[in-house]
Motif scaffolding. Structure first.
Motif, mmCIF file in Angstrom:
data_model
loop_
_atom_site.group_PDB
_atom_site.id
_atom_site.type_symbol
_atom_site.label_atom_id
_atom_site.label_comp_id
_atom_site.label_asym_id
_atom_site.label_seq_id
_atom_site.Cartn_x
_atom_site.Cartn_y
_atom_site.Cartn_z
ATOM 1 N N HIS A 91 0.895 -1.208 -0.004
ATOM 2 C CA HIS A 91 0.028 0.023 0.014
ATOM 3 C C HIS A 91 0.914 1.202 0.132
ATOM 4 C CE1 HIS A 91 0.554 -0.799 4.261
ATOM 5 N NE2 HIS A 91 0.263 0.577 4.558
ATOM 6 N N VAL A 92 0.163 2.181 -0.709
ATOM 7 C CA VAL A 92 1.086 3.440 -0.926
ATOM 8 C C VAL A 92 0.284 4.798 -0.133
ATOM 9 C CG1 VAL A 92 1.866 5.034 -2.663
ATOM 10 C CG2 VAL A 92 1.640 2.667 -3.134
ATOM 11 N N ARG A 93 1.105 5.511 0.562
ATOM 12 C CA ARG A 93 0.474 6.765 1.083
ATOM 13 C C ARG A 93 1.580 7.740 1.211
ATOM 14 N NH1 ARG A 93 1.563 7.344 6.537
ATOM 15 N NH2 ARG A 93 2.395 5.623 7.590
ATOM 16 N N ARG A 94 1.272 8.922 1.698
ATOM 17 C CA ARG A 94 1.836 9.976 2.120
ATOM 18 C C ARG A 94 2.180 9.788 3.517
ATOM 19 N NH1 ARG A 94 3.596 13.077 -2.608
ATOM 20 N NH2 ARG A 94 1.873 13.315 -3.760
ATOM 21 N N PRO A 95 3.318 10.388 4.137
ATOM 22 C CA PRO A 95 3.274 10.296 5.670
ATOM 23 C C PRO A 95 2.548 11.332 6.327
ATOM 24 C CG PRO A 95 5.554 10.500 4.433
ATOM 25 C CD PRO A 95 4.521 10.453 3.274
ATOM 26 N N GLY A 96 1.843 10.710 7.289
ATOM 27 C CA GLY A 96 0.813 11.810 8.033
ATOM 28 C C GLY A 96 -0.338 12.056 7.288
ATOM 29 N N GLU A 97 -0.514 11.451 6.204
ATOM 30 C CA GLU A 97 -2.138 11.713 5.422
ATOM 31 C C GLU A 97 -2.886 10.287 5.163
ATOM 32 O OE1 GLU A 97 -1.488 13.669 1.479
ATOM 33 O OE2 GLU A 97 -0.053 14.906 2.663
ATOM 34 N N VAL A 100 -4.718 6.219 0.898
ATOM 35 C CA VAL A 100 -4.062 5.021 0.621
ATOM 36 C C VAL A 100 -4.215 4.634 -0.761
ATOM 37 C CG1 VAL A 100 -3.538 2.779 1.470
ATOM 38 C CG2 VAL A 100 -3.931 4.359 3.154
ATOM 39 N N GLU A 101 -3.515 3.982 -1.414
ATOM 40 C CA GLU A 101 -3.809 3.365 -2.704
ATOM 41 C C GLU A 101 -2.951 1.918 -2.501
ATOM 42 O OE1 GLU A 101 -5.664 3.736 -5.460
ATOM 43 O OE2 GLU A 101 -6.413 5.697 -4.669
ATOM 44 N N ALA A 102 -3.736 0.846 -2.619
ATOM 45 C CA ALA A 102 -3.010 -0.559 -2.594
ATOM 46 C C ALA A 102 -3.124 -1.148 -3.922
ATOM 47 C CB ALA A 102 -3.916 -1.347 -1.907
ATOM 48 N N ALA A 103 -2.175 -2.284 -3.969
ATOM 49 C CA ALA A 103 -1.771 -2.985 -5.238
ATOM 50 C C ALA A 103 -1.339 -4.081 -4.872
ATOM 51 C CB ALA A 103 -0.945 -2.010 -5.958
ATOM 52 N N ASN A 104 -1.665 -5.251 -5.819
ATOM 53 C CA ASN A 104 -0.824 -6.562 -5.812
ATOM 54 C C ASN A 104 0.119 -6.423 -6.643
ATOM 55 O OD1 ASN A 104 -0.425 -9.086 -4.844
ATOM 56 N ND2 ASN A 104 -2.264 -9.898 -6.086
ATOM 57 N N VAL A 105 1.304 -6.604 -6.353
ATOM 58 C CA VAL A 105 2.712 -6.347 -7.177
ATOM 59 C C VAL A 105 3.260 -7.582 -7.398
ATOM 60 C CG1 VAL A 105 5.056 -5.400 -7.290
ATOM 61 C CG2 VAL A 105 2.965 -4.232 -6.104
ATOM 62 N N ALA A 115 0.252 2.678 -8.627
ATOM 63 C CA ALA A 115 -0.493 2.819 -7.130
ATOM 64 C C ALA A 115 0.020 4.200 -6.766
ATOM 65 C CB ALA A 115 -0.361 2.019 -6.182
ATOM 66 N N VAL A 116 1.541 4.534 -6.973
ATOM 67 C CA VAL A 116 1.973 5.517 -6.638
ATOM 68 C C VAL A 116 1.365 6.894 -7.648
ATOM 69 C CG1 VAL A 116 4.293 6.999 -6.940
ATOM 70 C CG2 VAL A 116 4.013 4.711 -5.803
ATOM 71 N N LYS A 117 1.309 6.512 -8.894
ATOM 72 C CA LYS A 117 0.428 7.513 -9.824
ATOM 73 C C LYS A 117 -1.021 7.826 -9.147
ATOM 74 C CE LYS A 117 1.660 7.912 -14.100
ATOM 75 N NZ LYS A 117 2.087 7.256 -15.510
ATOM 76 N N THR A 146 6.450 9.914 -0.624
ATOM 77 C CA THR A 146 5.486 8.818 -0.798
ATOM 78 C C THR A 146 6.078 7.483 -0.006
ATOM 79 O OG1 THR A 146 4.868 9.736 -2.851
ATOM 80 C CG2 THR A 146 4.269 7.549 -2.484
ATOM 81 N N LEU A 147 5.281 6.871 0.625
ATOM 82 C CA LEU A 147 5.738 5.582 1.162
ATOM 83 C C LEU A 147 4.948 4.543 0.701
ATOM 84 C CD1 LEU A 147 5.141 6.796 4.944
ATOM 85 C CD2 LEU A 147 7.379 5.895 3.929
ATOM 86 N N LEU A 148 5.847 3.398 0.542
ATOM 87 C CA LEU A 148 5.283 2.118 0.111
ATOM 88 C C LEU A 148 5.661 1.296 1.178
ATOM 89 C CD1 LEU A 148 6.596 3.631 -2.749
ATOM 90 C CD2 LEU A 148 5.622 1.454 -3.601
ATOM 91 N N LEU A 149 4.767 0.448 1.613
ATOM 92 C CA LEU A 149 4.606 -0.525 2.660
ATOM 93 C C LEU A 149 4.175 -1.767 2.278
ATOM 94 C CD1 LEU A 149 3.322 2.394 4.405
ATOM 95 C CD2 LEU A 149 4.792 1.335 5.814
ATOM 96 N N ALA A 150 4.575 -2.909 2.735
ATOM 97 C CA ALA A 150 4.293 -4.210 2.351
ATOM 98 C C ALA A 150 3.066 -4.550 3.226
ATOM 99 C CB ALA A 150 5.427 -5.354 2.932
#
Length: 167
Positions: A91-97, A100-105, A115-117, A146-150
């Motif tokens: 999942h992708v998000r901005r710090p402190g916001e 969220v956008e999710a993706a199966n990579v 997801a980032v875009k 932008t943060l990407l987290l497992a």
């Protein structure tokens, strides 16, 4: 990134995309000029919300469909692999916001790029544009990390964030 790496056992695999990467994407895709032209009909002093809604959708599409240069994509894929995020749910998000956008990579990581875009395109929603116009009188936007987290998006843990030194 170093703060995340120091707590490998307490946080999921993660990667920070610096604001400069987003800024470079906007610059190389000529988005500042294209967005300025697209949104030129807006008058902050007498805002037509119907027009804003239409233009916001078009601005989001412009950001989502603009291409990252191949060198940037390859750099992103390498960083994704080095972070252990080139396969599985992220999942992708901005710090402190909260957005969220999710993706199966799957390798090489195209779903993560999308997801980032999609997350970056959220800066051009009706609500985001209206807030910027109300707050600053401008549609101008500063690039942000932008943060990407497992894994799937979870519930923020304010206690853990404070313990790990998050702002």
């Amino acid at each position: 990134t170093h703060r995340l790496a120091a707590h490998l056992l307490r946080v999921p695999a993660a990667m920070l995309v610096p604001a400069a990467f987003e800024e470079e994407f906007y610059r190389r895709a000529n988005l500042p000029e294209q967005l300025a032209r697209l949104l030129a009909p807006l008058n902050p002093a007498r805002l037509d919300e119907d027009l804003l809604e239409d233009l916001a959708g078009r601005a989001q599409t412009l950001v989502r469909t603009s291409a990252l240069l191949d060198d940037a994509v390859q750099l992103f894929y390498r960083a994704l692999g080095n972070a252990g995020l080139s396969a599985g749910e992220v999942h992708v998000r901005r710090p402190g916001e909260p957005a969220v956008e999710a993706a199966n990579v799957t390798p090489p990581g195209t779903a993560a790029v999308h997801a980032v875009k999609r997350l970056w395109a959220r800066d051009w929603t009706f609500g985001a544009l209206l807030a910027r116009l109300d707050d600053t009188g401008s549609i101008a936007l500063e690039a942000r990390p932008t943060l990407l987290l497992a894994g799937a998006p979870g519930t923020p843990d304010a206690g853990l964030a404070a313990e790990l030194g998050a702002e």
